[in-house]
Design a protein around this motif. Sequence first.
Motif, PDB file in Angstrom:
ATOM      1  N   ALA A  49      44.491  21.324  33.183  1.00  0.00           N
ATOM      2  CA  ALA A  49      45.946  21.220  33.344  1.00  0.00           C
ATOM      3  C   ALA A  49      46.411  19.773  33.190  1.00  0.00           C
ATOM      4  N   CYS A  50      45.663  18.822  33.752  1.00  0.00           N
ATOM      5  CA  CYS A  50      46.029  17.407  33.620  1.00  0.00           C
ATOM      6  C   CYS A  50      45.944  16.956  32.167  1.00  0.00           C
ATOM      7  N   ALA A  51      44.880  17.341  31.477  1.00  0.00           N
ATOM      8  CA  ALA A  51      44.700  16.934  30.085  1.00  0.00           C
ATOM      9  C   ALA A  51      45.806  17.500  29.198  1.00  0.00           C
ATOM     10  N   GLN A  52      46.276  18.699  29.511  1.00  0.00           N
ATOM     11  CA  GLN A  52      47.319  19.335  28.709  1.00  0.00           C
ATOM     12  C   GLN A  52      48.716  18.807  29.016  1.00  0.00           C
ATOM     13  N   ASN A  53      48.863  18.122  30.141  1.00  0.00           N
ATOM     14  CA  ASN A  53      50.194  17.721  30.587  1.00  0.00           C
ATOM     15  C   ASN A  53      50.262  16.238  30.924  1.00  0.00           C
ATOM     16  N   PRO A  54      50.006  15.368  29.948  1.00  0.00           N
ATOM     17  CA  PRO A  54      50.087  13.937  30.238  1.00  0.00           C
ATOM     18  C   PRO A  54      51.505  13.565  30.666  1.00  0.00           C
ATOM     19  N   GLY A  55      51.591  12.700  31.632  1.00  0.00           N
ATOM     20  CA  GLY A  55      52.895  12.258  32.112  1.00  0.00           C
ATOM     21  C   GLY A  55      53.452  13.090  33.246  1.00  0.00           C
ATOM     22  N   VAL A  56      52.854  14.255  33.512  1.00  0.00           N
ATOM     23  CA  VAL A  56      53.294  15.079  34.636  1.00  0.00           C
ATOM     24  C   VAL A  56      52.429  14.687  35.826  1.00  0.00           C
ATOM     25  N   GLY A  57      53.012  14.121  36.845  1.00  0.00           N
ATOM     26  CA  GLY A  57      52.240  13.723  38.020  1.00  0.00           C
ATOM     27  C   GLY A  57      51.629  14.927  38.707  1.00  0.00           C
ATOM     28  N   MET A  58      50.303  14.955  38.776  1.00  0.00           N
ATOM     29  CA  MET A  58      49.590  16.044  39.437  1.00  0.00           C
ATOM     30  C   MET A  58      48.521  15.461  40.347  1.00  0.00           C
ATOM     31  N   ALA A  59      48.050  16.270  41.268  1.00  0.00           N
ATOM     32  CA  ALA A  59      46.999  15.839  42.178  1.00  0.00           C
ATOM     33  C   ALA A  59      46.214  17.058  42.642  1.00  0.00           C
ATOM     34  N   PRO A  60      44.923  16.877  42.919  1.00  0.00           N
ATOM     35  CA  PRO A  60      44.133  17.984  43.460  1.00  0.00           C
ATOM     36  C   PRO A  60      44.258  18.030  44.975  1.00  0.00           C
ATOM     37  N   SER A  61      43.970  19.184  45.541  1.00  0.00           N
ATOM     38  CA  SER A  61      43.809  19.237  46.991  1.00  0.00           C
ATOM     39  C   SER A  61      42.519  18.488  47.320  1.00  0.00           C
ATOM     40  N   ARG A  62      42.302  18.196  48.567  1.00  0.00           N
ATOM     41  CA  ARG A  62      41.077  17.488  48.942  1.00  0.00           C
ATOM     42  C   ARG A  62      39.840  18.312  48.597  1.00  0.00           C
ATOM     43  N   ILE A  63      39.906  19.618  48.788  1.00  0.00           N
ATOM     44  CA  ILE A  63      38.764  20.481  48.471  1.00  0.00           C
ATOM     45  C   ILE A  63      38.517  20.487  46.959  1.00  0.00           C
ATOM     46  N   VAL A  64      39.564  20.614  46.173  1.00  0.00           N
ATOM     47  CA  VAL A  64      39.417  20.642  44.715  1.00  0.00           C
ATOM     48  C   VAL A  64      38.937  19.280  44.204  1.00  0.00           C
ATOM     49  N   ASP A  65      39.316  18.205  44.871  1.00  0.00           N
ATOM     50  CA  ASP A  65      38.865  16.875  44.480  1.00  0.00           C
ATOM     51  C   ASP A  65      37.341  16.787  44.522  1.00  0.00           C
ATOM     52  N   GLU A  66      36.714  17.517  45.414  1.00  0.00           N
ATOM     53  CA  GLU A  66      35.247  17.559  45.477  1.00  0.00           C
ATOM     54  C   GLU A  66      34.675  18.093  44.163  1.00  0.00           C
ATOM     55  N   TRP A  68      36.229  17.972  41.257  1.00  0.00           N
ATOM     56  CA  TRP A  68      36.524  16.970  40.235  1.00  0.00           C
ATOM     57  C   TRP A  68      35.487  15.857  40.259  1.00  0.00           C
ATOM     58  N   HIS A  69      35.109  15.414  41.460  1.00  0.00           N
ATOM     59  CA  HIS A  69      34.077  14.378  41.576  1.00  0.00           C
ATOM     60  C   HIS A  69      32.777  14.841  40.925  1.00  0.00           C
ATOM     61  N   ALA A  70      32.401  16.083  41.170  1.00  0.00           N
ATOM     62  CA  ALA A  70      31.154  16.612  40.588  1.00  0.00           C
ATOM     63  C   ALA A  70      31.253  16.656  39.062  1.00  0.00           C
ATOM     64  N   LEU A  71      32.412  17.025  38.547  1.00  0.00           N
ATOM     65  CA  LEU A  71      32.605  17.045  37.093  1.00  0.00           C
ATOM     66  C   LEU A  71      32.463  15.652  36.496  1.00  0.00           C
ATOM     67  N   LEU A  72      33.042  14.661  37.151  1.00  0.00           N
ATOM     68  CA  LEU A  72      32.986  13.285  36.657  1.00  0.00           C
ATOM     69  C   LEU A  72      31.554  12.781  36.518  1.00  0.00           C
ATOM     70  N   LEU A  73      30.671  13.263  37.368  1.00  0.00           N
ATOM     71  CA  LEU A  73      29.273  12.838  37.310  1.00  0.00           C
ATOM     72  C   LEU A  73      28.541  13.436  36.103  1.00  0.00           C
ATOM     73  N   HIS A  74      29.140  14.383  35.469  1.00  0.00           N
ATOM     74  CA  HIS A  74      28.613  14.976  34.236  1.00  0.00           C
ATOM     75  C   HIS A  74      29.475  14.438  33.096  1.00  0.00           C
ATOM     76  N   ALA A 136      32.814  16.394  51.252  1.00  0.00           N
ATOM     77  CA  ALA A 136      32.462  14.982  51.310  1.00  0.00           C
ATOM     78  C   ALA A 136      33.545  14.088  50.716  1.00  0.00           C
ATOM     79  N   ALA A 137      34.302  14.581  49.741  1.00  0.00           N
ATOM     80  CA  ALA A 137      35.324  13.766  49.065  1.00  0.00           C
ATOM     81  C   ALA A 137      36.324  13.222  50.063  1.00  0.00           C
ATOM     82  N   LYS A 138      36.643  11.961  49.931  1.00  0.00           N
ATOM     83  CA  LYS A 138      37.597  11.321  50.833  1.00  0.00           C
ATOM     84  C   LYS A 138      38.781  10.755  50.057  1.00  0.00           C
ATOM     85  N   CYS A 139      39.231  11.467  49.053  1.00  0.00           N
ATOM     86  CA  CYS A 139      40.405  11.036  48.293  1.00  0.00           C
ATOM     87  C   CYS A 139      41.590  11.886  48.691  1.00  0.00           C
ATOM     88  N   GLN A 140      42.764  11.300  48.648  1.00  0.00           N
ATOM     89  CA  GLN A 140      43.995  12.064  48.784  1.00  0.00           C
ATOM     90  C   GLN A 140      44.992  11.433  47.840  1.00  0.00           C
TER      91      GLN A 140
END
Length: 156
Positions: A49-66, A68-74, A136-140
Amino acid sequence: MSTTILDARTLFPEETYKSVRRTILDANPDMAEDMAGRIADEGIKFVVACAQNPGVGMAPSRIVDEGWHALLLHSAAYAKLCDQFGGMVHHYPGWDPTHYDPPILDRTRQMIEQAGFVVDEELWRPPTDDLLVSVAAKCQHAPSCTIRPMPKPEWP
């Protein structure tokens, strides 16, 4: 609004998907495997969704951010996913639970649905709600650090 229902798990080769799920489990040893899979799925949906919508401010929930972190490591598979759907989605971490902003999460869920996915609503809880699962993710992410594809960070 898209009428096609996409399956996040099909956007990666099975071995890569299993590795992302394993990364979530490694960071959260008491988590059930099916929960790690749900988190990986929502992380994938969020990135698309973020890649398809540049410029639209979006954010994951804390659980979903976990997820995203795992994806980034790949990183190779992550970059390919981003490129396939529009462009690199960079991560700028920040943690302040007061940054919780329901409209951003609402908008993000809408963008995920418009991308053709069904949102797992249970994983989009406020950052202070650890009743479902603690991660474990501590981003908000919030207004000052919403996620958007860009060539470089905007430094103050």
